[in-house]
Design a protein around this motif. Structure first.
Motif, mmCIF file in Angstrom:
data_model
loop_
_atom_site.group_PDB
_atom_site.id
_atom_site.type_symbol
_atom_site.label_atom_id
_atom_site.label_comp_id
_atom_site.label_asym_id
_atom_site.label_seq_id
_atom_site.Cartn_x
_atom_site.Cartn_y
_atom_site.Cartn_z
ATOM 1 N N TYR A 1 39.044 19.930 50.286
ATOM 2 C CA TYR A 1 38.676 21.125 49.527
ATOM 3 C C TYR A 1 37.224 21.056 49.065
ATOM 4 N N VAL A 2 36.825 19.927 48.510
ATOM 5 C CA VAL A 2 35.467 19.792 47.985
ATOM 6 C C VAL A 2 34.441 19.882 49.115
ATOM 7 N N ARG A 3 34.715 19.208 50.226
ATOM 8 C CA ARG A 3 33.778 19.268 51.348
ATOM 9 C C ARG A 3 33.681 20.700 51.889
ATOM 10 N N SER A 4 34.816 21.321 52.135
ATOM 11 C CA SER A 4 34.830 22.647 52.754
ATOM 12 C C SER A 4 34.217 23.697 51.845
ATOM 13 N N ASN A 5 34.580 23.660 50.577
ATOM 14 C CA ASN A 5 34.197 24.738 49.676
ATOM 15 C C ASN A 5 32.876 24.474 48.952
ATOM 16 N N ASP A 6 32.730 23.292 48.367
ATOM 17 C CA ASP A 6 31.550 23.040 47.541
ATOM 18 C C ASP A 6 30.376 22.495 48.340
ATOM 19 N N LEU A 7 30.620 21.481 49.148
ATOM 20 C CA LEU A 7 29.526 20.995 49.990
ATOM 21 C C LEU A 7 29.081 22.090 50.949
ATOM 22 N N GLY A 8 30.038 22.796 51.543
ATOM 23 C CA GLY A 8 29.675 23.882 52.451
ATOM 24 C C GLY A 8 28.818 24.934 51.777
ATOM 25 N N THR A 9 29.169 25.302 50.551
ATOM 26 C CA THR A 9 28.383 26.286 49.815
ATOM 27 C C THR A 9 26.993 25.748 49.487
ATOM 28 N N ALA A 10 26.918 24.479 49.092
ATOM 29 C CA ALA A 10 25.617 23.889 48.780
ATOM 30 C C ALA A 10 24.708 23.872 50.005
ATOM 31 N N VAL A 11 25.247 23.496 51.158
ATOM 32 C CA VAL A 11 24.455 23.493 52.395
ATOM 33 C C VAL A 11 23.975 24.902 52.725
ATOM 34 N N LEU A 12 24.855 25.868 52.598
ATOM 35 C CA LEU A 12 24.488 27.259 52.886
ATOM 36 C C LEU A 12 23.387 27.734 51.947
ATOM 37 N N LEU A 13 23.533 27.492 50.652
ATOM 38 C CA LEU A 13 22.545 27.962 49.685
ATOM 39 C C LEU A 13 21.191 27.276 49.878
ATOM 40 N N ALA A 14 21.216 25.986 50.187
ATOM 41 C CA ALA A 14 19.958 25.278 50.437
ATOM 42 C C ALA A 14 19.238 25.864 51.638
ATOM 43 N N ALA A 15 19.994 26.170 52.686
ATOM 44 C CA ALA A 15 19.378 26.755 53.875
ATOM 45 C C ALA A 15 18.855 28.157 53.597
ATOM 46 N N MET A 16 19.586 28.944 52.815
ATOM 47 C CA MET A 16 19.109 30.282 52.439
ATOM 48 C C MET A 16 17.816 30.191 51.640
ATOM 49 N N ALA A 17 17.738 29.217 50.723
ATOM 50 C CA ALA A 17 16.514 29.037 49.945
ATOM 51 C C ALA A 17 15.341 28.673 50.838
ATOM 52 N N THR A 18 15.582 27.859 51.847
ATOM 53 C CA THR A 18 14.508 27.404 52.736
ATOM 54 C C THR A 18 13.900 28.558 53.511
ATOM 55 N N VAL A 19 14.750 29.486 53.963
ATOM 56 C CA VAL A 19 14.246 30.576 54.818
ATOM 57 C C VAL A 19 14.024 31.874 54.040
#
Length: 351
Positions: free
Chosen positions: A91-109
């Protein structure tokens, strides 16, 4: 607007969001892992929609999916109460880590618009009141549930409580692993918005049902579990006494809320974050749902078992007044109409 990325766009709710977005004239791309514990073995990405197959927790996959994107509807998540606490890391990997990776990538671009699929589970129990006013109830105890004492009581006076509609300004009080990860997703999105100037609409879905729900999986919603039992010729099995209050919202209404929330993000100041309950506005019980599905299919009457799951809450029903006041959403599908159609609508094949 350019491209809208829908994460989890091959799933039950994500697929409905894709269809609604395309009907609104948006260009859509899907990112979905097609996980075998969620999707049937013969699952395919949505037809006529550009699809990136991969994990939202993988930075390279996410970077590819975000190319040329202007906004994101983040639906990808591991859902449901889970089997036991051993599910927590996934759950933590799918939901929280996944969201963190997505948000970091959105911030980058520089992508600054996000519609986040949150959930009513972030509230824990819903709103209650007694003679002394609003009451926050503690988590239910296993010994009370085992004895059939399902209703929360005022922890100070011991009197019965009156369930009320929960509003978006209620304190978050997640009471199972899934709920904790959804609350953390909201927290991560809020920090992202503040630090990057992003705009976030967090949609707190209540009990979503409708055609295309997955069948025969422990992670499915209660509506799918009842439907699966009826298709096998079995009576729906209802936990506790069946009087648990919920708000059952049709998946088409959820998809429409996503499109409306996306438009909301376009006109908000930088750093804006707003939560919206997404419900039907009709208070029903778990027992009501089971009986309505049984009657619509001509199946056996529900069986009330008295059983329980410790991570469940007793009552949580939505005030969706903010959604209807601030977003351009159509009238909700009435419970009787939606459930009658859902009783014979196709479900997704089992994983």
């Amino acid at each position: 607007m350019g491209v809208l990325l829908v994460t989890g766009g091959a799933g039950f709710i994500g697929g409905a969001v894709v269809r609604a977005a395309r009907a609104a004239g948006l260009e859509v791309r899907v990112l979905d892992s097609l996980r075998p514990d969620v999707h049937p073995a013969d699952a395919v990405p949505p037809r006529d929609v550009e699809t990136v197959v991969g994990d939202v927790a993988d930075p390279g996959t996410v970077a590819t999916a975000l190319r040329g994107v202007d906004a994101v509807c983040h639906q990808a998540a591991k859902v449901g109460l889970g089997v036991d606490f051993a599910d927590a890391p996934d759950y933590v990997r799918s939901n929280d880590l996944g969201t963190a990776v997505l948000l970091a990538a959105m911030a980058t671009v520089g992508i600054d618009r996000l519609v986040l699929a949150s959930s009513m589970v972030v509230y824990g129990e819903g709103a209650y009141a007694s003679s002394r006013g609003p009451v926050a109830v503690p988590p239910r105890r296993a010994e009370d549930l085992a004895a059939g004492r399902f209703e929360p009581i005022d922890p100070e006076t011991g009197e019965d409580l009156e369930p009320r509609l929960v509003t978006e300004d209620a304190r978050l009080d997640p009471r199972n692993v899934y709920a904790a990860t959804k609350a953390q997703q909201e927290a991560l999105a809020t920090v992202w918005a503040r630090e990057t100037g992003g705009r976030v609409a967090a949609l707190r879905y209540h009990n979503v049902y409708g055609p295309g729900m997955p069948r025969d999986t422990p992670y499915a919603g209660v509506a799918a579990l009842f439907r699966s039992q009826l298709e096998r010729g079995e009576a729906p099995t209802v936990l506790e006494d069946g009087a648990q209050r919920r708000d059952f919202v049709h998946v088409d209404d959820v998809a429409a809320a996503n499109v409306a929330a996306l438009a909301w993000t376009a006109g908000r100041p930088a750093g804006s974050v707003r939560a919206f309950n997404v419900g039907s506005g009709e208070v029903r019980t778990i027992g009501d749902l089971a009986l309505a599905l049984s009657e619509a299919r001509g199946g056996p009457r529900p069986v009330v078992t008295g059983g329980y799951r410790l991570g469940d809450v007793r009552h949580v029903t939505a005030s969706s007044a903010r959604l209807r006041a601030e977003l351009d959403v159509p009238p909700p599908v009435p419970f009787d109409v939606g459930v009658r159609a859902f009783a014979r609508a196709p479900l997704r094949a089992a994983p």
